[in-house]
Design a protein around this motif. Structure first.
Motif: not given
Length: 444
Positions: A171-181
């Protein structure tokens, strides 16, 4: 399994997935002379080569060097400016490039060239000065014979191997990434948490772990959950701190432009761990970009640039002493693709991109223009996710896919910013992922 991870991305972000000496006048000529440097064994054994004349071919944007032995070499202006050897542009203690690619004018002209004390001295339009030793230049002549001789020296006539990563859906992402934690201790002790971590790492390319002790040794603990660390010339683990006589640009307090680690190896580490032991009071924020996403975007917006970066092999180099002394050399595409054209790896580190550029002179400017387009795309604010690590945070990411960087920070000696890092290979990570799937889900 999703209970162990925060939800990371909005659906909309994936819709596309889709001198005092006299100065000679510059001589302008309408035609480019032929390069005639013979392929003598390297290093050159006849002493320092003498320069009979140096002149700028402004229309072609090439510097022509006429040697005392009657041969001639051509050097693109852009390549010369990119490889300036002054202390502002090169970290001398690491022999690594300090000049940021974003600050390089790939269409630069040349104000003046002159011979001073057996050096080729160049003044650029912004009045920056560069000096080059004749033997350094002659060794890097762009003639096919000289390039072949240098490649045989660098690679000892050995074979170059390329490896391919098993492809799964990403899955691609950009600056709106909600980083998996995820929770560090849960990943260490719970198979479901560990499986969710590795699956997200594979799919998204980055996972953040919280709650690790703020002391050295945690990346080694985490690696044991998978198998073992990858030993490199910087050790099993390495300390990212501001160090005197740094043997790597990461070991300074300056800005690190977006890069992948270790493209100077033909098989760069696949996964990287970085654990924050101590953070800077000011600066030091981390940046990441989805390199696969950007490569696909480049393919759509500038197919010619994509084709150049995925077909021309670029030299990378790294030398020094750490875990042991080392001198490594590689040839890698900036963008690796498989037989079906799918992007499999990004290989880009401006600091270790070699001054040796093994391509015909007519391909040099298209290469620089293509790389400029890619780097500018990487640096667009809408593509960069920025975060700040705090003590006890540990980030794990795909080094073949993500480019990462760091903002400069204020260094305070012994109490300055300190991250501990380590590498693993994707072979080991995928092995553990398969084992965990079988243990948790019964997958074969």
């Amino acid at each position: 399994m999703l209970s162990y991870l925060t939800r990371w991305m909005s659906r909309g972000a994936f819709q596309a997935l889709k001198g005092a000496s006299s100065r000679p006048q510059l001589v302008k000529t309408p035609h480019i002379g032929n390069q005639t440097l013979a392929a003598a064994p390297l290093p050159f054994t006849g002493g320092s080569p003498g320069v009979r004349q140096a002149r700028a071919l402004d229309q072609e944007r090439l510097l022509q060097i006429d040697w005392d032995d009657g041969s001639c070499s051509l050097y693109p202006f852009t390549w010369l400016r990119d490889n300036c050897q002054c202390p502002h542009c090169t970290l001398q203690s690491a022999q690594a490039r300090s000049l940021l690619f974003s600050n390089l004018d790939v269409h630069t002209g040349m104000d003046q060239v002159q011979l001073m004390e057996n050096k080729v001295s160049i003044t650029w339009p912004d009045q920056h000065s560069s000096e080059f030793d004749p033997d350094w230049l002659k060794k890097r002549c762009f003639s096919s014979e000289a390039r072949q001789a240098l490649q045989e020296e660098l690679f000892l006539n050995g074979c170059i191997y390329f490896m391919k990563l098993e492809i799964t859906e990403r899955e691609y992402w950009d600056s709106s990434l909600q980083i998996p934690t995820a929770d560090f201790e849960e990943v260490l002790h719970d198979d479901k948490a560990a499986l969710a971590w590795l699956e997200a790492l594979r799919r998204i390319g980055i996972v953040y772990l919280r709650g690790a002790p703020a002391e050295q040794g945690q990346v080694a603990r985490l690696s044991q959950r998978i198998g073992y660390l990858r030993l490199t010339f910087y050790g099993h683990t390495w300390q990212v701190q501001d160090k005197p006589m740094a043997n790597n640009v990461a070991y300074t307090s300056g800005e690190l432009s977006l890069h992948t680690d270790y493209p100077a190896l033909h098989h760069p580490p696949g996964v990287q761990f970085l654990h924050c032991v101590r953070q800077a009071d000011q600066g030091g924020e981390s940046e990441v970009v989805d390199g696969f996403h950007m490569a696909e975007q480049l393919r759509r917006e500038d197919p010619e640039a994509f084709n150049i970066l995925s077909s021309l092999r670029v030299d990378f180099t790294d030398s020094g002493a750490d875990y042991c002394d080392f001198s490594v050399q590689s040839k890698n595409h900036i963008i690796d693709v498989d037989s079906e054209g799918r992007v499999t790896r990004i290989n880009y580190n401006n600091a270790t991109r070699d001054s040796v550029l093994d391509m015909p002179v007519h391909q040099v400017q298209p290469f620089y223009s293509s790389l400029k387009a890619f780097v500018e795309m990487l640096s667009r604010p809408e593509n960069v996710f920025t975060y700040r690590m705090e003590p006890g945070d540990l980030v794990t990411f795909d080094n073949w896919r993500l480019l990462h960087g760091r903002k400069s920070y204020l260094s305070r000696g012994q109490n300055s910013r300190h991250l501990e890092g380590a590498y693993l290979d994707w072979d080991e990570v995928m092995s553990r992922l398969r084992i965990l799937r079988k243990a948790v889900r019964g997958d074969s």
